[in-house]
Design a protein around this motif. Structure first.
Motif, PDB file in Angstrom:
ATOM      1  N   ALA A  48       0.842  -1.185   0.000  1.00 50.28           N
ATOM      2  CA  ALA A  48       0.000   0.000   0.000  1.00 50.28           C
ATOM      3  C   ALA A  48       0.880   1.238   0.000  1.00 50.28           C
ATOM      4  CB  ALA A  48      -0.897   0.010   1.238  1.00 50.28           C
ATOM      5  N   ASP A  49       0.396   2.280  -0.640  1.00 52.47           N
ATOM      6  CA  ASP A  49       1.029   3.584  -0.520  1.00 52.47           C
ATOM      7  C   ASP A  49       0.200   4.396   0.460  1.00 52.47           C
ATOM      8  OD1 ASP A  49       3.167   3.219  -2.135  1.00 52.47           O
ATOM      9  OD2 ASP A  49       2.203   4.018  -3.934  1.00 52.47           O
ATOM     10  N   VAL A  50       0.872   4.935   1.470  1.00 52.09           N
ATOM     11  CA  VAL A  50       0.202   5.766   2.459  1.00 52.09           C
ATOM     12  C   VAL A  50       0.507   7.213   2.098  1.00 52.09           C
ATOM     13  CG1 VAL A  50      -0.014   6.303   4.902  1.00 52.09           C
ATOM     14  CG2 VAL A  50       0.593   3.975   4.189  1.00 52.09           C
ATOM     15  N   VAL A  51      -0.530   7.992   1.905  1.00 47.49           N
ATOM     16  CA  VAL A  51      -0.332   9.379   1.513  1.00 47.49           C
ATOM     17  C   VAL A  51      -0.421  10.259   2.753  1.00 47.49           C
ATOM     18  CG1 VAL A  51      -1.150  11.255   0.051  1.00 47.49           C
ATOM     19  CG2 VAL A  51      -1.350   8.877  -0.737  1.00 47.49           C
ATOM     20  N   GLY A  52       0.609  11.075   2.978  1.00 48.19           N
ATOM     21  CA  GLY A  52       0.555  12.041   4.071  1.00 48.19           C
ATOM     22  C   GLY A  52       1.072  11.529   5.402  1.00 48.19           C
ATOM     23  N   ALA A  53       1.793  10.415   5.413  1.00 43.50           N
ATOM     24  CA  ALA A  53       2.446   9.951   6.646  1.00 43.50           C
ATOM     25  C   ALA A  53       3.868   9.548   6.285  1.00 43.50           C
ATOM     26  CB  ALA A  53       1.695   8.763   7.238  1.00 43.50           C
ATOM     27  N   SER A  54       4.830   9.950   7.117  1.00 46.87           N
ATOM     28  CA  SER A  54       6.225   9.649   6.806  1.00 46.87           C
ATOM     29  C   SER A  54       6.519   8.180   7.100  1.00 46.87           C
ATOM     30  CB  SER A  54       7.150  10.524   7.653  1.00 46.87           C
ATOM     31  OG  SER A  54       7.028  10.145   9.013  1.00 46.87           O
ATOM     32  N   ALA A  55       7.654   7.680   6.564  1.00 54.79           N
ATOM     33  CA  ALA A  55       8.063   6.300   6.829  1.00 54.79           C
ATOM     34  C   ALA A  55       8.259   6.094   8.326  1.00 54.79           C
ATOM     35  CB  ALA A  55       9.352   5.992   6.062  1.00 54.79           C
TER      36      ALA A  55
END
Ligand code: ATP
Ligand code: MG
Length: 314
Positions: A262-269
């Motif tokens: 999944a790509d999480v948009v708006g949260a850093s690694a």
């Protein structure tokens, strides 16, 4: 020109039978700025604009022009100039004839009709029948109609459709100029790239609901914060993401294995890693991926530009 009103959308919703076109939608559109109202086909843009203009009655919430609904203003047509889908022209009328009919309705005169035709670069086509106009010419005529009353606020539904590259550049400069004069300018589009160089603010919807509202630079910051995750327990990860309120977009595994990434948009690694660690969730990949505006728009609205996990994660 009268003072420019903001547009205030509050908990707005509209159902057509069982179709929920718009639901629980709230955002503001400020004067002196060009706001892009963005979403894929069928996401509810036109329905929202029609509610704002009093053409469709909301089933929930309200849409205000300044302090009240559009129709409750003394002369709403002089306050908000609107160009919805470019279809409502009588084909047998000339461009100028069409404008003269509308001018009468908003208290403008014939000279103003000629003037707005000039403003949209259509003086030479003034005497031609609208039925013979190209799509781009009809768009320009729609814009001219919206400008007749010199309104402090403008609502334009997909004004870029049908314009040639030169027309797009012209429209961009024109809209920027209108906003610099202090007007409220709301422009819808299903393609971010079309309006990316025009807008100050973006409101993005998907399936009738808000997914993002910020300045354009706020969206660019979000584009720098896309974190790619591969979790063998995709369902547990999806639950965690929902708990945290992250916007995620699934990506297929190498060789097409579904549901692992999944790509999480708006949260850093770092944020994603810490949250997964806290609940004991195993990860096979965790990487920051810078992306571009168009790509973040696709991710927010559920279309992946790069739907494969594994390659090129930085
Ligand atoms: N009068 C109507 N009757 C029934 N359903 C409608 C009506 N108007 C819109 N809808 C439905 O509401 C949803 C949103 O449509 P809308 O036209 O607002 O989308 P849009 O974002 O403007 O799309 P596009 O980019 O294609 O212009 C769609 O599912 C559409 O079929
Ligand atoms: Mg539409």
């Amino acid at each position: 020109m009268a003072a420019a009103p903001p547009f205030v959308i509050e908990g707005l919703g509209k159902s057509f039978g069982s179709v929920r076109a718009v639901h629980d939608l709230s955002f503001r559109v400020e004067p002196g700025r060009v706001t892009g109202f963005l979403g894929p086909n069928g996401s509810g843009k036109t329905t929202t604009l029609r509610m704002l203009l009093g053409l469709v009655r909301p089933t929930e919430g309200r849409a205000l022009v300044g302090d009240r609904p559009y129709a409750e203003h003394p002369v709403p047509g002089a306050l908000v100039g609107a160009a919805l889908e470019a279809t409502g022209f009588h084909p047998g009328r000339t461009g100028l004839g069409h404008l003269e009919v509308y001018a009468a309705q908003v208290g403008a005169d014939r000279a103003r009709a000629r003037e707005v035709l000039g403003m949209v670069g259509m003086s030479e086509a003034a005497g031609r029948k609208v039925g013979g106009y190209s799509l781009g010419m009809r768009q320009r005529l729609g814009l001219a109609t919206a400008l007749l009353a010199d309104p402090p606020a403008l609502v334009l539904d997909e004004p870029v459709n049908g314009l040639d590259p030169e027309g797009i550049v012209w429209l961009r400069q024109f809209l920027r100029h209108l906003a610099e004069q202090g007007r409220t300018v709301l422009v819808s589009s299903h393609v971010l790239g079309e309006v990316q160089h025009t807008v100050d603010d973006v409101v993005i919807i998907k399936a009738g609901q808000l997914v993002h509202a910020s300045s354009l630079s706020g969206l660019a910051e979000l584009a720098d914060q896309v974190t790619r995750v591969v979790a063998p327990d995709a369902e547990a990860f999806a639950r965690l993401a929902a708990d945290r309120g992250w916007s995620t977009h699934p990506v297929a595994g190498r060789g097409g294995t579904p549901g692992v990434g999944a790509d999480v948009v708006g949260a850093s690694a770092a944020e994603v890693g810490a949250a997964c660690f806290a609940v004991g969730l195993e990860l096979h990949q965790l990487a920051t991926r810078g992306t571009d505006l168009e790509d973040v728009f696709f991710r927010l609205t559920g279309h992946a530009a790069d739907p494969t996990v594994g390659e090129g994660a930085a």
